[in-house]
Design a protein around this motif. Structure first.
Motif, PDB file in Angstrom:
ATOM      1  N   PHE A  47      32.935  45.606  60.104  1.00  0.00           N
ATOM      2  CA  PHE A  47      32.525  45.589  58.802  1.00  0.00           C
ATOM      3  C   PHE A  47      32.083  47.537  58.574  1.00  0.00           C
ATOM      4  O   PHE A  47      31.179  47.721  59.156  1.00  0.00           O
ATOM      5  CB  PHE A  47      32.121  44.928  57.477  1.00  0.00           C
ATOM      6  N   VAL A  48      32.829  48.337  57.959  1.00  0.00           N
ATOM      7  CA  VAL A  48      32.985  49.589  57.812  1.00  0.00           C
ATOM      8  C   VAL A  48      31.572  49.396  56.421  1.00  0.00           C
ATOM      9  O   VAL A  48      30.446  50.333  55.826  1.00  0.00           O
ATOM     10  CB  VAL A  48      32.612  50.354  58.231  1.00  0.00           C
ATOM     11  N   ALA A  49      32.996  49.990  55.462  1.00  0.00           N
ATOM     12  CA  ALA A  49      32.484  49.707  53.825  1.00  0.00           C
ATOM     13  C   ALA A  49      33.490  49.340  53.180  1.00  0.00           C
ATOM     14  O   ALA A  49      34.245  48.629  53.815  1.00  0.00           O
ATOM     15  CB  ALA A  49      32.274  51.174  53.620  1.00  0.00           C
ATOM     16  N   ALA A  50      33.606  48.819  51.484  1.00  0.00           N
ATOM     17  CA  ALA A  50      34.163  48.097  50.332  1.00  0.00           C
ATOM     18  C   ALA A  50      33.372  48.481  49.375  1.00  0.00           C
ATOM     19  O   ALA A  50      32.593  48.978  49.417  1.00  0.00           O
ATOM     20  CB  ALA A  50      33.915  46.478  50.912  1.00  0.00           C
ATOM     21  N   ILE A  51      34.491  48.259  48.214  1.00  0.00           N
ATOM     22  CA  ILE A  51      34.789  49.314  47.505  1.00  0.00           C
ATOM     23  C   ILE A  51      35.604  47.585  46.330  1.00  0.00           C
ATOM     24  O   ILE A  51      36.498  47.374  46.913  1.00  0.00           O
ATOM     25  CB  ILE A  51      35.678  50.577  46.915  1.00  0.00           C
ATOM     26  N   ARG A  52      35.244  47.723  45.469  1.00  0.00           N
ATOM     27  CA  ARG A  52      35.232  46.794  44.143  1.00  0.00           C
ATOM     28  C   ARG A  52      37.130  47.560  43.664  1.00  0.00           C
ATOM     29  O   ARG A  52      36.730  48.360  43.029  1.00  0.00           O
ATOM     30  CB  ARG A  52      34.655  46.560  42.991  1.00  0.00           C
ATOM     31  N   TRP A  53      38.269  46.812  42.893  1.00  0.00           N
ATOM     32  CA  TRP A  53      38.591  47.131  42.719  1.00  0.00           C
ATOM     33  C   TRP A  53      38.888  48.037  41.562  1.00  0.00           C
ATOM     34  O   TRP A  53      39.490  49.518  41.653  1.00  0.00           O
ATOM     35  CB  TRP A  53      39.476  46.081  41.938  1.00  0.00           C
ATOM     36  N   SER A  54      37.610  48.704  40.789  1.00  0.00           N
ATOM     37  CA  SER A  54      37.503  48.705  40.301  1.00  0.00           C
ATOM     38  C   SER A  54      36.653  50.377  40.081  1.00  0.00           C
ATOM     39  O   SER A  54      36.331  51.626  39.182  1.00  0.00           O
ATOM     40  CB  SER A  54      36.080  48.706  38.937  1.00  0.00           C
ATOM     41  N   GLY A  55      36.418  50.540  41.828  1.00  0.00           N
ATOM     42  CA  GLY A  55      35.468  51.956  42.216  1.00  0.00           C
ATOM     43  C   GLY A  55      34.351  52.076  41.674  1.00  0.00           C
ATOM     44  O   GLY A  55      33.717  52.797  41.976  1.00  0.00           O
ATOM     45  N   THR A  56      33.449  51.114  40.829  1.00  0.00           N
ATOM     46  CA  THR A  56      32.208  51.194  40.522  1.00  0.00           C
ATOM     47  C   THR A  56      30.712  50.913  41.555  1.00  0.00           C
ATOM     48  O   THR A  56      29.636  51.190  42.066  1.00  0.00           O
ATOM     49  CB  THR A  56      31.958  50.333  39.363  1.00  0.00           C
ATOM     50  N   ILE A  57      31.316  49.817  41.952  1.00  0.00           N
ATOM     51  CA  ILE A  57      30.298  48.677  43.083  1.00  0.00           C
ATOM     52  C   ILE A  57      30.953  49.086  44.549  1.00  0.00           C
ATOM     53  O   ILE A  57      32.458  49.257  44.955  1.00  0.00           O
ATOM     54  CB  ILE A  57      30.280  47.562  42.767  1.00  0.00           C
ATOM     55  N   THR A  58      30.328  49.531  45.569  1.00  0.00           N
ATOM     56  CA  THR A  58      30.584  50.117  46.611  1.00  0.00           C
ATOM     57  C   THR A  58      29.495  49.400  47.735  1.00  0.00           C
ATOM     58  O   THR A  58      28.288  48.960  47.695  1.00  0.00           O
ATOM     59  CB  THR A  58      30.417  51.022  47.558  1.00  0.00           C
ATOM     60  N   SER A 101      39.595  38.373  47.432  1.00  0.00           N
ATOM     61  CA  SER A 101      38.297  38.081  47.334  1.00  0.00           C
ATOM     62  C   SER A 101      36.872  38.834  47.333  1.00  0.00           C
ATOM     63  O   SER A 101      36.679  40.027  47.075  1.00  0.00           O
ATOM     64  CB  SER A 101      37.968  37.406  48.663  1.00  0.00           C
ATOM     65  N   ARG A 102      35.600  38.147  47.274  1.00  0.00           N
ATOM     66  CA  ARG A 102      34.390  38.685  46.586  1.00  0.00           C
ATOM     67  C   ARG A 102      33.704  39.066  47.728  1.00  0.00           C
ATOM     68  O   ARG A 102      32.508  38.967  47.742  1.00  0.00           O
ATOM     69  CB  ARG A 102      33.896  38.506  45.442  1.00  0.00           C
ATOM     70  N   ARG A 103      34.169  38.444  49.039  1.00  0.00           N
ATOM     71  CA  ARG A 103      33.348  38.365  49.957  1.00  0.00           C
ATOM     72  C   ARG A 103      33.725  39.570  50.649  1.00  0.00           C
ATOM     73  O   ARG A 103      33.813  39.418  52.371  1.00  0.00           O
ATOM     74  CB  ARG A 103      33.307  37.168  51.047  1.00  0.00           C
ATOM     75  N   TYR A 104      33.610  40.989  50.321  1.00  0.00           N
ATOM     76  CA  TYR A 104      33.446  41.890  50.517  1.00  0.00           C
ATOM     77  C   TYR A 104      33.340  42.338  52.573  1.00  0.00           C
ATOM     78  O   TYR A 104      34.007  43.047  53.456  1.00  0.00           O
ATOM     79  CB  TYR A 104      33.070  43.137  50.225  1.00  0.00           C
ATOM     80  N   GLY A 105      32.550  41.821  52.714  1.00  0.00           N
ATOM     81  CA  GLY A 105      31.291  42.012  54.326  1.00  0.00           C
ATOM     82  C   GLY A 105      32.332  41.132  55.012  1.00  0.00           C
ATOM     83  O   GLY A 105      31.739  41.770  56.392  1.00  0.00           O
ATOM     84  N   THR A 106      33.103  40.585  54.797  1.00  0.00           N
ATOM     85  CA  THR A 106      33.557  39.080  55.606  1.00  0.00           C
ATOM     86  C   THR A 106      35.666  39.760  55.792  1.00  0.00           C
ATOM     87  O   THR A 106      36.280  39.813  55.185  1.00  0.00           O
ATOM     88  CB  THR A 106      33.236  37.874  55.079  1.00  0.00           C
ATOM     89  N   LEU A 107      35.676  39.717  57.409  1.00  0.00           N
ATOM     90  CA  LEU A 107      36.534  40.127  58.162  1.00  0.00           C
ATOM     91  C   LEU A 107      37.310  39.503  57.373  1.00  0.00           C
ATOM     92  O   LEU A 107      38.719  39.831  57.198  1.00  0.00           O
ATOM     93  CB  LEU A 107      36.885  40.192  59.270  1.00  0.00           C
ATOM     94  N   GLY A 108      37.277  37.981  57.754  1.00  0.00           N
ATOM     95  CA  GLY A 108      38.461  37.004  57.190  1.00  0.00           C
ATOM     96  C   GLY A 108      38.831  36.496  55.915  1.00  0.00           C
ATOM     97  O   GLY A 108      39.521  35.878  55.569  1.00  0.00           O
ATOM     98  N   GLU A 109      38.294  37.405  55.284  1.00  0.00           N
ATOM     99  CA  GLU A 109      38.835  37.712  53.229  1.00  0.00           C
ATOM    100  C   GLU A 109      39.554  38.358  53.416  1.00  0.00           C
ATOM    101  O   GLU A 109      39.816  38.886  52.612  1.00  0.00           O
ATOM    102  CB  GLU A 109      37.357  37.511  52.800  1.00  0.00           C
ATOM    103  N   TYR A 110      40.241  39.291  54.239  1.00  0.00           N
ATOM    104  CA  TYR A 110      40.919  40.887  54.108  1.00  0.00           C
ATOM    105  C   TYR A 110      42.530  39.583  53.743  1.00  0.00           C
ATOM    106  O   TYR A 110      42.846  38.936  55.448  1.00  0.00           O
ATOM    107  CB  TYR A 110      40.738  42.140  54.836  1.00  0.00           C
TER     108      TYR A 110
END
Length: 123
Positions: A47-58, A101-110
């Motif tokens: 994992f490197v980085a992720a961003i929520r759908w709204s773009g407000t949380i990274t 998913s909201r488990r943004y750091g988990t590879l298997g959730e993508y």
């Protein structure tokens, strides 16, 4: 399902910058969380980085915090990764991915992945 195409990789000297882009197809792009992962030769994808759908949380991996910035433009169906102060250890194939998913750091959730773009940082 979302189709993803990365671009912007290349060869850069240590200390330099690159900006990766990930173009998505599909009308529901704005409902997906988006992530960037990378895989170096002989290593697992991380994992490197992720961003929520709204773009407000990274979210960021500790190894890139303060150097990389993830952003998105839902009007353009595109997510970006601005990489500054690059180091040789940042050398890897970089992938963007989409998740509901909201488990943004988990590879298997993508669920959906791009083909990757190579980033090489020379010392």
């Amino acid at each position: 399902q979302v189709q993803l195409v990365e671009s912007g990789g290349g060869l850069v000297q240590a200390g330099g910058s690159l900006r990766l882009s990930c173009a998505a197809s599909g009308r529901t792009f704005s409902s997906y969380g988006m992530g960037w992962f990378r895989q170096a030769p002989g290593k697992e994808r991380e994992f490197v980085a992720a961003i929520r759908w709204s773009g407000t949380i990274t979210y960021y991996a500790d190894s890139v915090k303060g150097r990389f910035t993830i952003s998105r433009d839902n009007a353009k169906n595109t997510v970006y990764l601005q990489m500054n102060s690059l180091k040789p250890e940042d050398t890897a194939v970089y992938y963007c991915a989409a998740t509901q998913s909201r488990r943004y750091g988990t590879l298997g959730e993508y669920d959906d992945w791009g083909q990757g773009t190579q980033v090489t940082v020379s010392s």
